[in-house]
Scaffold this active site. Structure first.
Site, short mmCIF file in Angstrom:
data_model
loop_
_atom_site.label_atom_id
_atom_site.label_comp_id
_atom_site.label_asym_id
_atom_site.label_seq_id
_atom_site.Cartn_x
_atom_site.Cartn_y
_atom_site.Cartn_z
N THR A 197 -10.96 1.88 -6.41
CA THR A 197 -10.12 0.79 -6.91
C THR A 197 -9.13 0.32 -5.83
O THR A 197 -8.62 1.13 -5.07
CB THR A 197 -9.38 1.26 -8.18
OG1 THR A 197 -8.66 0.18 -8.69
CG2 THR A 197 -8.46 2.41 -7.93
N ARG A 218 -7.54 3.73 -1.15
CA ARG A 218 -6.29 3.86 -0.40
C ARG A 218 -5.64 5.16 -0.84
O ARG A 218 -5.77 5.56 -2.00
CB ARG A 218 -5.34 2.69 -0.70
CG ARG A 218 -5.73 1.37 -0.07
CD ARG A 218 -5.60 1.39 1.46
NE ARG A 218 -5.93 0.11 2.07
CZ ARG A 218 -7.14 -0.21 2.52
NH1 ARG A 218 -8.14 0.64 2.44
NH2 ARG A 218 -7.35 -1.38 3.09
N ASP A 249 -11.16 9.85 2.79
CA ASP A 249 -11.11 8.96 3.95
C ASP A 249 -9.72 8.37 4.12
O ASP A 249 -9.40 7.81 5.17
CB ASP A 249 -12.13 7.82 3.74
CG ASP A 249 -12.20 6.85 4.92
OD1 ASP A 249 -12.13 7.32 6.07
OD2 ASP A 249 -12.33 5.63 4.70
N GLU A 264 -0.81 7.98 6.84
CA GLU A 264 -1.86 7.99 7.87
C GLU A 264 -1.23 7.70 9.23
O GLU A 264 -0.46 6.75 9.33
CB GLU A 264 -2.92 6.92 7.54
CG GLU A 264 -3.67 7.24 6.26
CD GLU A 264 -4.71 6.20 5.86
OE1 GLU A 264 -4.94 5.26 6.64
OE2 GLU A 264 -5.29 6.34 4.78
N HIS A 298 -9.78 7.56 7.94
CA HIS A 298 -9.89 6.17 7.46
C HIS A 298 -10.94 5.40 8.28
O HIS A 298 -10.63 4.42 8.96
CB HIS A 298 -8.53 5.46 7.52
CG HIS A 298 -8.46 4.27 6.61
ND1 HIS A 298 -7.31 3.82 6.02
CD2 HIS A 298 -9.43 3.41 6.18
CE1 HIS A 298 -7.57 2.75 5.28
NE2 HIS A 298 -8.85 2.48 5.37
C1 DGY Z 1 -10.74 -2.00 4.48
O1 DGY Z 1 -11.31 -2.88 5.15
O2 DGY Z 1 -9.87 -2.27 3.67
C2 DGY Z 1 -11.20 -0.58 4.65
O3 DGY Z 1 -10.25 0.31 4.21
C3 DGY Z 1 -11.52 -0.29 6.10
O4 DGY Z 1 -12.11 0.97 6.22
#
Ligand code: DGY
Length: 323
Positions: free
Chosen positions: A208, A237, A261, A266, A285
């Protein structure tokens, strides 16, 4: 006269050349991410900026009087203060479509890695601990024909569902703000309420977008509903999850493991408890980070910027800022 643009992120030469053809370009050349003050100083004259992740809020917009377009080189745009941008009539663009399959691949890499203990057993082999055949203490968990639960059925969610269903014969359930009957029919997915998804899924995948409503969306109660054998995967996120609750769920064995990820902070701080856990796979990420996809994203972000400044051609304006 060509419009002035400022590029605050690194771009391939082809994207720079394209921008230079249509705009007067200046660029950040520092080897670290640009600071807010440096950004304001360097972009002072710019009508357009191209960036990844820089927070665009009122305090910044108030000091960039010529700015008309912000082109994000990412699909997520939680760095945009949409209200402030709307109030000033600033167009915000992003890079959808080109990264869907790449992010879905990464999600499956995390699912496979955490369930088959790939990262952990790679460390095991390198450390010289492999002394006999694969004993029970090296066993993992099957992925095929298990239940995949996807929270957030956008384009990336769909690409993950297709991999699960068609590639791994999984039973795929999903939860989303709105149902997607066409996707359900095409891929044979089942829509369920969030609590049901959490209770049934062997792999809970969070996709999401981060909005004020999804901040801390998966927290203590959600982890408590998951099976103790379930794996949690987050490629949306970091802030969509209550990370302290995730750590606790992993420490107490409330869930079996996690593939992550994205993180609340971060890069993740070096003393973070997640770094000590064998049942967790962590990547920095890299959802969209392949050479091919990052190239496509850079070209799309550059075209979005030029087209939006010129007021012609295709532009991917984020939906909340669409006229
Ligand atoms: C985005 O493009 O928002 C992604 O998180 C990149 O990995």
């Amino acid at each position: 006269m060509k419009p002035k643009v400022y590029v605050a992120t690194s771009l391939p030469q082809q994207a720079i050349a394209y921008l230079e053809e249509h705009c007067e370009v200046s660029r950040w050349t520092g080897d670290r991410g640009i600071t807010k003050e440096a950004f304001i100083e360097e972009a002072a004259e710019a009508e357009g900026v191209l960036l990844t992740g820089t927070t665009i809020d009122e305090s910044l917009l108030a000091r960039l009087p010529h700015l008309r377009v912000v082109s994000n080189m990412s699909v997520g745009y939680n760095n945009f203060d949409l209200q402030a941008m709307r109030a000033r009539g600033i167009l915000g663009t992003h890079t959808p479509y080109v990264l869907d399959d790449t992010v879905a691949d990464l999600v499956f890499a995390l699912i496979l890695s955490v369930s088959r203990r790939i990262a952990e057993l790679d460390r095991f082999v390198r450390a010289g601990h492999w002394v006999k055949g694969s004993a029970a203490d090296l066993f993992g968990t099957d992925v095929h024909h298990r239940t995949l639960g996807i929270i957030g059925m956008g384009r990336i969610g769909e690409a993950i569902a297709a991999r699960g269903r068609l590639g791994f014969g999984m039973d795929v359930i999903y939860h989303n703000r709105s149902r997607k009957p066409d996707v359900e029919d095409r891929l044979g997915l089942r829509y369920v309420e969030l609590d049901e998804l959490l209770a049934e899924a062997d792999f809970v995948v969070l996709m999401t977008p981060l909005t004020p409503q999804t901040q801390g969306y998966i927290g203590k109660e959600a982890f408590a509903r998951m099976k103790s054998s379930a794996f949690f995967i987050n490629a949306s996120r970091g802030q969509t999850v209550d990370e302290a609750a995730l750590v606790e769920a992993l420490q107490t064995g409330q869930i079996a493991g996690a593939g992550l990820d994205v993180f609340e902070q971060e890069p993740i701080p070096p003393d973070h408890p997640l770094l000590q856990m064998e049942q967790v796979v962590l990547v920095p990420h890299i959802g969209s980070a392949t050479a091919e996809t990052r190239f496509e994203m850079a070209m799309l972000a550059a075209r979005n910027l030029v087209h939006a400044l010129r007021g012609d051609g295709e532009v991917h304006i984020v939906k909340e800022l669409q006229p």
